[in-house]
Design an enzyme around this catalytic site. Structure first.
Site, PDB file in Angstrom:
ATOM      1  CB  SER A   1       9.086  33.789  29.898  1.00  0.00           C
ATOM      2  OG  SER A   1       8.873  32.582  29.190  1.00  0.00           O
TER       3      SER A   1
ATOM      4  CG  HIS B   1      49.177  58.208  39.308  1.00  0.00           C
ATOM      5  ND1 HIS B   1      48.896  57.387  40.370  1.00  0.00           N
ATOM      6  CD2 HIS B   1      50.360  57.763  38.804  1.00  0.00           C
ATOM      7  CE1 HIS B   1      49.870  56.497  40.513  1.00  0.00           C
ATOM      8  NE2 HIS B   1      50.767  56.701  39.570  1.00  0.00           N
TER       9      HIS B   1
ATOM     10  CB  SER C   1      21.932  72.693  28.208  1.00  0.00           C
ATOM     11  OG  SER C   1      21.212  73.346  29.232  1.00  0.00           O
TER      12      SER C   1
ATOM     13  CE  LYS D   1      26.331  72.000  29.891  1.00  0.00           C
ATOM     14  NZ  LYS D   1      27.363  71.417  30.678  1.00  0.00           N
TER      15      LYS D   1
ATOM     16  CD  GLU E   1      27.592  63.011  29.758  1.00  0.00           C
ATOM     17  OE1 GLU E   1      27.771  63.574  30.835  1.00  0.00           O
ATOM     18  OE2 GLU E   1      26.792  63.454  28.906  1.00  0.00           O
TER      19      GLU E   1
ATOM     20  CE1 TYR F   1      14.509  25.549  32.786  1.00  0.00           C
ATOM     21  CE2 TYR F   1      12.632  24.762  34.063  1.00  0.00           C
ATOM     22  CZ  TYR F   1      13.230  25.736  33.283  1.00  0.00           C
ATOM     23  OH  TYR F   1      12.566  26.893  33.004  1.00  0.00           O
TER      24      TYR F   1
HETATM   25  N1  ARG Z   1      10.228  29.123  29.566  1.00  0.00           N
HETATM   26  C1  ARG Z   1      11.081  28.158  30.172  1.00  0.00           C
HETATM   27  C2  ARG Z   1      12.487  28.755  30.355  1.00  0.00           C
HETATM   28  O1  ARG Z   1      12.785  29.702  29.719  1.00  0.00           O
HETATM   29  C3  ARG Z   1      11.207  26.962  29.285  1.00  0.00           C
HETATM   30  C4  ARG Z   1      11.454  25.698  29.983  1.00  0.00           C
HETATM   31  C5  ARG Z   1      10.313  25.337  30.807  1.00  0.00           C
HETATM   32  N2  ARG Z   1      10.433  24.065  31.379  1.00  0.00           N
HETATM   33  C6  ARG Z   1       9.665  23.687  32.373  1.00  0.00           C
HETATM   34  N3  ARG Z   1       9.837  22.510  32.822  1.00  0.00           N
HETATM   35  N4  ARG Z   1       8.793  24.477  32.911  1.00  0.00           N
HETATM   36  O2  ARG Z   1      13.274  28.319  31.141  1.00  0.00           O
END
Ligand code: ARG
Length: 462
Positions: free
Chosen positions: A24, A157, A278, A284, A291, A318
């Site tokens: 991530s 309306h 446009s 235009k 928008e 978690y």
């Molecule tokens: N990148 C993870 C998240 O955003 C962090 C927590 C990860 N924890 C774990 N036990 N893998 O949720």
């Protein structure tokens, strides 16, 4: 260090596709400041509680500061192998301080770490958004003040209903965006909670001092249940819900700006600098900014739906699913801020076509209610008066006239209570002036509302 901190029990290397899939870092790298802030507070607390030495804490904090500067200078390498921002910072710290970096993760888990980071981030962003909302509300009030006496048709309306002041109409948006600011501020109470020290889910065996990190990180209070603290994303859902409502307001306002700038309405003109042309039709001038604001509302709603759906059946505590909270959150923050910033610039530059608005308010029988009200002043019960005025409208429609264009004789065929004084009674100005019930469109009311808004906006609290 390129080995994962959790690699101990594994005999096989992680498949590169899994690394890519679970990473991530491209999304959460923006949390680096908060991650480092949280880690520094944690290091300080560990030393204070005697879990690590003061020297170790000082070295950790210095190392974390260096990493922050490296990231800011664009020197830092982000790599999918290291999953997320927490592991990147930890890995860089280990390279700098091979002996002591490993102590930082005592009494902590990425589960409470990520919750801390997001809460710190969101606290900061909500405050920025509230600030932006204040600037935007100022712009609305200024526009209302500059057009205090401009009369326009009010609609229900999307049919002409009764005359109102443009300033009154604009101040309706002031109310909506003020409620949004309140909603964000209220949600902040539930963001402003320190989960650090909840560790993976059960709390920790170390003698940590949660009050200390709460104070160090400027959180208002600490969480009460470790399982909830690492599972809770209500504060994000709440923010996304508040953002969605705010976008509803933006979208409604945008819709009106789009309609009003059409040739059919021609109530306003958008500034050239905020419109586009446009590639085929030379004449235009398109209202792309409103928008797009209207369109971006869909993204924000989608983000709320995404998070609600991610969370809806997750068992405690978690789960990795929760990593998916960040894209909707960041996208919403970015979208909302962008909409606010562009509107703050655009709104003061629109041209109000006051004459055209007043002219539109002259047609479409906006004074029909007032004819009924007039008959009530002459002693007729409202329902009967309504019937009389309705007949007069039907008659006027038949001869292509407005009510105020009928002669007194014509008027009197509907009720002999009608006298000469009906004509001054039915002017736009008088109709506005008479609506002085609290919150109504009478000029004095609106001027007072503008004044009250100016006062509220000058106070630091709003
Ligand atoms: N990148 C993870 C998240 O955003 C962090 C927590 C990860 N924890 C774990 N036990 N893998 O949720």
């Amino acid at each position: 260090m390129k080995e994962k901190p959790w690699a101990g029990r594994f005999s096989e290397k992680t498949d590169t596709s899994v690394e890519a899939f679970t990473s991530s870092i491209q999304v959460d790298k923006r949390l680096y400041v908060h991650d480092i802030e949280g880690s520094s507070a944690h290091a300080r607390m560990l030393a204070k509680a005697g879990i690590i030495t003061d020297d170790d804490a000082a070295a950790l904090i210095q190392g974390l500061g260096e990493i922050k500067r490296e990231i800011e200078r664009g020197k830092f390498v982000f790599d999918d192998k290291l999953e997320d921002i927490h592991m990147h910072v930890e890995s860089a710290l280990t390279q700098k301080l091979p002996k002591i970096a490993a102590k930082l993760h005592t009494a902590r888990s990425r589960n409470d770490q990520v919750a801390v980071d997001v809460r710190l981030y969101l606290k900061e962003q909500i405050q920025l958004i509230i600030g932006h909302l204040k600037s935007f509300r100022r712009v609305i009030v200024k526009l209302a003040k500059a057009n205090l006496e401009v009369i326009m048709p009010g609609y229900t309306h999307l049919q002409r209903a009764q005359p109102v002041l443009l300033s009154h109409h604009l101040m309706a948006y002031y109310e909506m965006f003020s409620r949004d600011a309140e909603r964000f501020k209220d949600g902040l109470k539930r963001v402003d909670v320190n989960p650090l020290g909840s560790a993976a889910l059960a709390g920790t065996t170390y003698p940590i001092e949660r009050e200390f990190t709460t104070e160090q990180l400027h959180f208002a209070r600490m969480s009460g249940n470790s399982i909830d603290a690492v599972s809770d994303r209500d504060f994000i859902m709440e923010f996304l819900a508040a953002a969605s409502i705010c976008m509803v307001h933006f979208s409604r306002m945008s819709e009106e700006l789009i309609l009003w700038s059409s040739s059919e309405f021609a109530f306003i003109e958008l500034p050239d600098a905020f419109a586009t042309g446009s590639s085929i039709m030379p004449q235009k001038k398109n209202p792309d900014v409103p928008e797009l604001i209207r369109g971006k509302t869909g993204r924000v709603f989608g983000n709320l739906m995404a998070l609600l759906t991610i969370m809806k059946a997750l068992p405690l505590a978690y789960n990795r699913d929760m990593q998916e909270d960040k894209e909707p959150l960041f996208d919403t923050v970015d979208t909302l801020k962008a909409c606010l910033e562009i509107s703050i610039k655009m709104l003061p530059k629109i041209t109000v076509k006051a004459e055209r608005m007043a002219q539109a308010a002259q047609g479409g029988f906006l004074n029909a209610t007032d004819l009924a009200d007039y008959l009530v002043t002459k002693g007729l019960p409202f329902r009967d008066a309504h019937g009389c005025a309705g007949k007069a409208v039907g008659y006027a429609l038949g001869c292509g006239k407005e009510l105020h264009e009928l002669s007194l004789e014509e008027m009197r065929t509907f009720s002999n209570l009608i006298g000469e004084d009906v004509f001054p009674f039915l002017t736009l100005e008088k109709m506005i002036e008479r609506r002085k019930s609290h919150g109504g469109t009478a000029g004095r009311n609106v001027a007072a509302a503008v004044k009250a808004a100016e006062k509220a906006l000058s106070e630091t609290e709003s």
